[in-house]
Motif scaffolding. Structure first.
Motif, mmCIF file in Angstrom:
data_model
loop_
_atom_site.group_PDB
_atom_site.id
_atom_site.type_symbol
_atom_site.label_atom_id
_atom_site.label_comp_id
_atom_site.label_asym_id
_atom_site.label_seq_id
_atom_site.Cartn_x
_atom_site.Cartn_y
_atom_site.Cartn_z
ATOM 1 N N ALA A 28 9.980 7.100 0.713
ATOM 2 C CA ALA A 28 10.290 7.953 -0.436
ATOM 3 C C ALA A 28 10.171 9.410 -0.002
ATOM 4 C CB ALA A 28 9.331 7.664 -1.581
ATOM 5 N N PRO A 29 10.791 10.334 -0.740
ATOM 6 C CA PRO A 29 10.609 11.760 -0.427
ATOM 7 C C PRO A 29 9.137 12.154 -0.541
ATOM 8 C CG PRO A 29 12.461 11.447 -1.921
ATOM 9 C CD PRO A 29 11.754 10.128 -1.835
ATOM 10 N N PRO A 30 8.740 13.260 0.101
ATOM 11 C CA PRO A 30 7.344 13.706 0.050
ATOM 12 C C PRO A 30 6.813 13.807 -1.380
ATOM 13 C CG PRO A 30 8.560 15.000 1.649
ATOM 14 C CD PRO A 30 9.570 14.144 0.939
ATOM 15 N N SER A 31 5.577 13.383 -1.578
ATOM 16 C CA SER A 31 4.871 13.462 -2.868
ATOM 17 C C SER A 31 5.532 12.638 -3.968
ATOM 18 C CB SER A 31 4.739 14.916 -3.344
ATOM 19 O OG SER A 31 3.934 15.644 -2.467
ATOM 20 N N GLU A 32 6.270 11.570 -3.589
ATOM 21 C CA GLU A 32 6.921 10.754 -4.607
ATOM 22 C C GLU A 32 6.472 9.294 -4.585
ATOM 23 O OE1 GLU A 32 11.122 11.240 -5.064
ATOM 24 O OE2 GLU A 32 10.990 13.421 -5.199
ATOM 25 N N ILE A 44 5.639 3.259 1.571
ATOM 26 C CA ILE A 44 5.018 2.057 1.020
ATOM 27 C C ILE A 44 5.147 0.976 2.083
ATOM 28 C CG2 ILE A 44 5.166 0.256 -0.747
ATOM 29 C CD1 ILE A 44 6.464 2.377 -2.587
ATOM 30 N N ARG A 45 4.040 0.346 2.430
ATOM 31 C CA ARG A 45 4.067 -0.746 3.407
ATOM 32 C C ARG A 45 3.782 -2.059 2.682
ATOM 33 N NH1 ARG A 45 4.190 1.047 8.601
ATOM 34 N NH2 ARG A 45 3.643 -1.025 9.353
ATOM 35 N N VAL A 46 4.642 -3.040 2.898
ATOM 36 C CA VAL A 46 4.470 -4.373 2.332
ATOM 37 C C VAL A 46 4.059 -5.282 3.477
ATOM 38 C CG1 VAL A 46 5.542 -6.227 1.008
ATOM 39 C CG2 VAL A 46 6.296 -3.860 0.668
ATOM 40 N N SER A 85 0.844 -1.195 0.000
ATOM 41 C CA SER A 85 0.000 0.000 0.000
ATOM 42 C C SER A 85 0.875 1.239 0.000
ATOM 43 C CB SER A 85 -0.916 0.012 1.226
ATOM 44 O OG SER A 85 -0.158 -0.072 2.430
ATOM 45 N N ALA A 86 0.411 2.287 -0.667
ATOM 46 C CA ALA A 86 1.115 3.569 -0.716
ATOM 47 C C ALA A 86 0.212 4.643 -0.132
ATOM 48 C CB ALA A 86 1.483 3.926 -2.158
ATOM 49 N N SER A 87 0.846 5.584 0.562
ATOM 50 C CA SER A 87 0.086 6.600 1.279
ATOM 51 C C SER A 87 0.644 7.988 1.037
ATOM 52 C CB SER A 87 0.122 6.273 2.780
ATOM 53 O OG SER A 87 -0.289 7.376 3.566
ATOM 54 N N LEU A 88 -0.166 8.994 1.323
ATOM 55 C CA LEU A 88 0.284 10.379 1.290
ATOM 56 C C LEU A 88 1.368 10.647 2.328
ATOM 57 C CD1 LEU A 88 -3.174 12.175 0.866
ATOM 58 C CD2 LEU A 88 -1.451 11.784 -0.906
#
Length: 323
Positions: free
Chosen positions: A100-104, A84-86, A77-80
């Motif tokens: 990841a860096p913000p908004s990436e 990313i959580r696996v 899952s990817a979030s704002l």
């Protein structure tokens, strides 16, 4: 072909639902549905019993994408919150956390062979690829500046990447940007191939044909209200499907490759016959914009039949039978 409405789950999340993806069936294990949304959770559903099996509370901002690995055992899952959580589908245990860096980090999708996780890179103007054994970043596919060969450095000319899709054999990867362009990459060579043009507003959803015979056929949904069908290798716009009154937020293709479903901010789900190049059905189950539509795996009884799920800002999940 038709969609027959089945059941709906009201208040499936505490706030808007933004994303949905199927976990395929395996042996005696049924197909399940993953959902994510503004309430910062990922939930796993049994669509036959309409029950929530797990709730994953690992994110601290809204969940923008969920995807399931082909082996069925893990999902991501990817979030704002830029993580990313696996996690394990059956156990709900966290396997890896990728930052990841913000908004990436935006839309996610595992490669067909499951070896790589692709993430639409948002403001980085790229797609990030992680290997799924060590969970290391192995490649960054950067979008060049149009008219030039090098990735753009000026922030004003960068392409904000919202969506990503692998083709069936894993050779090609496409990503959609806020400016309406679609970028196509040769994955093995980590090489940018070309742009696909035709949309004039953000491309929020992409999906390739599930057929190996048609593995270069790409479907796109855009805020301009259109669904485009491209030959992604031949760089050709084959056809355009129009009928929604507002943004097309999600597009998915049926397992038999004969139909496309779309979800829109006009609150409807549409089913499109690809031979007729027209919408054959409009469903109005939802009372707010439909952020995601997802076809499930083919039925064991009839391979031409499957379920479709749609999720909405109205906090509900609707299920349909496609046949």
């Amino acid at each position: 072909m038709k969609l027959a409405p089945l059941d709906s789950i009201q208040n499936a999340h505490e706030d808007s639902l933004w994303t949905a993806a199927w976990v395929r069936s395996d042996g005696d294990k049924p197909a399940l549905l993953l959902t994510g949304g503004l309430d910062e959770t990922v939930r796993l559903w049994d669509p036959t019993k309409l029950t929530c099996l797990h709730t994953n509370t690992g994110h601290c901002l809204g969940v923008v994408s969920v995807t399931a690995h082909p082996n069925r055992r893990i999902a991501a899952s990817a979030s704002l919150d830029s993580f990313i959580r696996v996690f394990g589908v059956d156990t709900n245990n966290t396997i890896a956390t990728l930052e990841a860096p913000p908004s990436e980090v935006w839309q996610l999708q595992f490669s067909p062979d499951g070896s790589t996780l692709a993430a639409a890179g948002g403001g980085s103007s790229s797609v990030k690829l992680w290997d799924t054994t060590q969970w290391q970043l192995v490649a960054t596919l950067s979008i060049p500046r149009q008219g030039g060969s090098q990735p753009s450095e000026k922030s004003g000319s960068k392409k904000f990447v919202l969506s990503v899709a692998w083709n069936t054999d894993g050779r090609l990867l496409a990503c959609g940007s806020v400016d309406g362009t679609i970028s196509v990459f040769d994955v093995a060579r980590a090489k940018f191939l070309h742009f696909l043009e035709g949309h004039c507003m953000p491309v929020r959803s992409l999906v390739f044909s599930p057929s190996l015979h048609d593995s270069r056929i790409l479907f796109s949904g855009s805020d301009d209200g259109h669904v485009h069908v491209y030959d992604a290798e031949g760089k050709t716009l084959l056809t355009s499907l129009s009928g929604h009154a507002s943004w097309v937020l999600s597009v998915d293709v049926s397992p038999d490759g004969a139909a496309v479903a779309t979800g829109s901010s006009d609150k409807t789900v549409k089913l499109w016959d690809l031979k007729m190049r027209a919408a054959t059905q409009t469903l109005t189950n939802h009372t707010d914009q439909v952020w995601s539509v997802a076809f499930g795996p083919p039925s064991r009884i009839d391979v031409r039949s499957c379920m479709l799920a749609s999720v909405s800002d109205d906090k509900s999940i609707s299920f349909y039978q496609y046949s």
